[in-house]
Write an enzyme that holds these catalytic residues in place. Sequence first.
Site, PDB file in Angstrom:
ATOM      1  N   ASP A 213     -37.960  87.814 -39.679  1.00  0.00           N
ATOM      2  CA  ASP A 213     -37.238  86.731 -40.339  1.00  0.00           C
ATOM      3  C   ASP A 213     -35.774  87.122 -40.536  1.00  0.00           C
ATOM      4  O   ASP A 213     -35.447  88.301 -40.711  1.00  0.00           O
ATOM      5  CB  ASP A 213     -37.855  86.433 -41.710  1.00  0.00           C
ATOM      6  CG  ASP A 213     -39.308  85.991 -41.627  1.00  0.00           C
ATOM      7  OD1 ASP A 213     -39.678  85.371 -40.614  1.00  0.00           O
ATOM      8  OD2 ASP A 213     -40.056  86.266 -42.580  1.00  0.00           O
ATOM      9  N   ASP A 236     -38.687  85.052 -35.849  1.00  0.00           N
ATOM     10  CA  ASP A 236     -39.650  84.275 -36.633  1.00  0.00           C
ATOM     11  C   ASP A 236     -38.877  83.266 -37.475  1.00  0.00           C
ATOM     12  O   ASP A 236     -38.129  82.469 -36.927  1.00  0.00           O
ATOM     13  CB  ASP A 236     -40.517  85.211 -37.477  1.00  0.00           C
ATOM     14  CG  ASP A 236     -41.797  84.549 -37.974  1.00  0.00           C
ATOM     15  OD1 ASP A 236     -41.991  83.351 -37.716  1.00  0.00           O
ATOM     16  OD2 ASP A 236     -42.602  85.227 -38.623  1.00  0.00           O
ATOM     17  N   ASP A 240     -37.658  81.947 -44.780  1.00  0.00           N
ATOM     18  CA  ASP A 240     -39.025  81.716 -45.239  1.00  0.00           C
ATOM     19  C   ASP A 240     -39.102  81.963 -46.742  1.00  0.00           C
ATOM     20  O   ASP A 240     -38.583  82.976 -47.245  1.00  0.00           O
ATOM     21  CB  ASP A 240     -40.007  82.643 -44.519  1.00  0.00           C
ATOM     22  CG  ASP A 240     -40.312  82.174 -43.100  1.00  0.00           C
ATOM     23  OD1 ASP A 240     -39.709  81.182 -42.657  1.00  0.00           O
ATOM     24  OD2 ASP A 240     -41.146  82.815 -42.436  1.00  0.00           O
ATOM     25  N   ARG A 293     -39.963  73.027 -38.353  1.00  0.00           N
ATOM     26  CA  ARG A 293     -39.975  73.609 -39.697  1.00  0.00           C
ATOM     27  C   ARG A 293     -38.625  73.454 -40.389  1.00  0.00           C
ATOM     28  O   ARG A 293     -37.963  74.427 -40.736  1.00  0.00           O
ATOM     29  CB  ARG A 293     -40.377  75.088 -39.662  1.00  0.00           C
ATOM     30  CG  ARG A 293     -41.756  75.344 -39.100  1.00  0.00           C
ATOM     31  CD  ARG A 293     -42.150  76.804 -39.277  1.00  0.00           C
ATOM     32  NE  ARG A 293     -43.485  77.074 -38.734  1.00  0.00           N
ATOM     33  CZ  ARG A 293     -44.084  78.256 -38.767  1.00  0.00           C
ATOM     34  NH1 ARG A 293     -43.460  79.286 -39.325  1.00  0.00           N
ATOM     35  NH2 ARG A 293     -45.293  78.421 -38.258  1.00  0.00           N
TER      36      ARG A 293
END
Length: 708
Positions: A213, A236, A240, A293
């Site tokens: 991330d 990724d 997050d 996302r």
Amino acid sequence: MLATRNTDGPPRPGRRRRLLAAAGLAAALVAPASPAGAAPQPAPQTASGTAPQAAPSTASQAASGGASQAAPGNAPAAAATGTASQAASGTAPAAAADGFASVSALGQNGTTGGAGGPVVTVTTTAQLLDHIARPGPYVIQVAGTITLPTGANDGMWNVASDKTIVGLGDDATLSGGGLNIGVPVDDDVTSPPANAVHNIIIRNLHLTGATDDLINVQMFSHHIWIDHNEFSNGDDGAVDIKRGSDFVTVSWNHFHDHDKTLLLGHDEDAGPQDIGRLRVTYHHNFFDRSDQRNPRVRFSALAHVYNNHYNDNSYGVASTYDAAVLMENNYFYSVNNPGRVDFSGDLGRIVERGNILIACNHPIETRGTVPDPRGYYPYTLDPAASVPTIVPAGAGPGKATALAAPALAAPAAVAPAAAGPDGFAAVAALGQNGTTGGAGGPTVTATNAADFLEHIDTVGPLVIQVTGRIAITSKQGVRPNKTIVGFGNAEITGGGLDFYRSYNVIVRNINFTNAEDDAINVGQNSHHIWIDHNRFSGAVDGSVDIVRGADYVTVSWNHFDHADKSMLIGHSDGSASTDVGRLKVSIHHNFFDNSRQRHPRVRFGEPVHVYNNYFLGNALYGVASTENAGVLVEGNYFRDVPHPMWSASGYADSGPGRAVQRHNVYVNSGAPETNGTVVEPRTYYPYTLDPAADVPALVVAGAGTGRI
């Protein structure tokens, strides 16, 4: 019709697309005021598809699945309805956190980051990793590109509580790894632990190329503000937020060339940690071909998604596992699924209002009711029709004029960009009418050591603009009538500057690092030297030594960052013949930041005027007056200094000196040792003291490079 694309699959190949030319940051970063934390949160209202009322105390409303959307492929005739009479006010970047990050909760009154702590500038991997992991508040300014190694932790590096990490200029970059905000994962922990990471600000950075991330917020971390950054090409997630994290704002960021952009809620088994938490505000972000996302949500008590610009995405928002999402006044262009509640798992909830959809294959799916954000914080919507103009122009690094950490708000008096020196360097004496440096001479630029050494050795007045990193060895002589001023993050490393029978020299805005001897040596009857707004770290000997009959010197607004021997005035106990009647020095508004000793250590000089400096964590002592020196110490702030002043008992092998103290503040510090009387500096020059209680805020906000 646009072709439907696979979602939540493996990352697509990156399509590198850099920002268009961004507005440059102001050279002097402003320290914004701390946010006005909201009152303890009231019970949240229920939001619906109808326009919200002006007052935040409206009764709950029934949700409506109806949407004020433009038909796919058709341009809107007018702005879609949100709140009545909206003003396009979102163009001004926030000076402090808004949204959920501004809420007073969990013992934290909004998000202030490193406010009140030391301000440091990092240019290397080691410096960054050291400072982000330190306990206590820090404002960490990132200059240039720093590569984060993969290491044993897949390139994720822990950030401790109470930090502001802010890029300088518009090109500060963290590459190759990511930032982890949170304690280690433990599935059995279902309520916030005492050591939960909190109060983090990340602004004005480009984060790219992480092997995991780019930013990961986890394990009940709270009060996080992620603002005006650029995210691209991570393996990724870009950002997050999961495992019970709460009270987060993600604002004015540019996401591009990235697949899985924003995950909110770790997985379908994380309900025990996430239910009732994961309150996040996403506003004014540019989702620029970030595939999916944007965000993808599970369990969230409320995700508030407003005034974002979506451009060419497979889907925008997905709400699952009973997550509550309010989408309002966003602009969607060429997005296959702008909003979904039926997406790989139990159904979520979405209320939408005031969004515009252009060339989209599907409408926004709606279901149920969600809390009204105004039960937590106030906000003002921009018209959705203005979003394609406002957001690309304002999102990403280099787009805000106030991106330094919210260190304590400094009053106007802190603006220390003086056109000329004050203190002893301003006094007319020894045939010199103050200190003017290279004024009246040519202006040249030095970008390498050869040019720099040539310029400082040139006869006659010269203004030398230093850019980049200049690596030199030993101490290099500086001839009279010079101004040496750094541009950007200018650095002189490895060696230092030597003043030998020199005069009328100004040194400003330079980072002095790792000098093999002194960083600056003022000696051999040199006079009228002004050393202002520099940073000193890592010198083997003195940061600034003023010795051997030097006179009429001012040392102002510098940051001595974890230095050892900061400042020596008077070479040795045997130097009386050269030093008595000389060594008149003003030392004001400097930040002695965990520097160990000599702030200053004085022999023979009088008066040495030490005023309005911030002494923090000086392990050995603050000021030492020896060998009958006369030192006036006034209006300073000493914190965690075991021996603020030595005088009557001398110091080391040196005999006693004289020292007068007045109007200082001592916090968790020893008693000052005073002795005798001292010549008043006002017999030489006028000055005005700032209140000692204001000094930490003034000095942290104003001292060091990048502040003129």
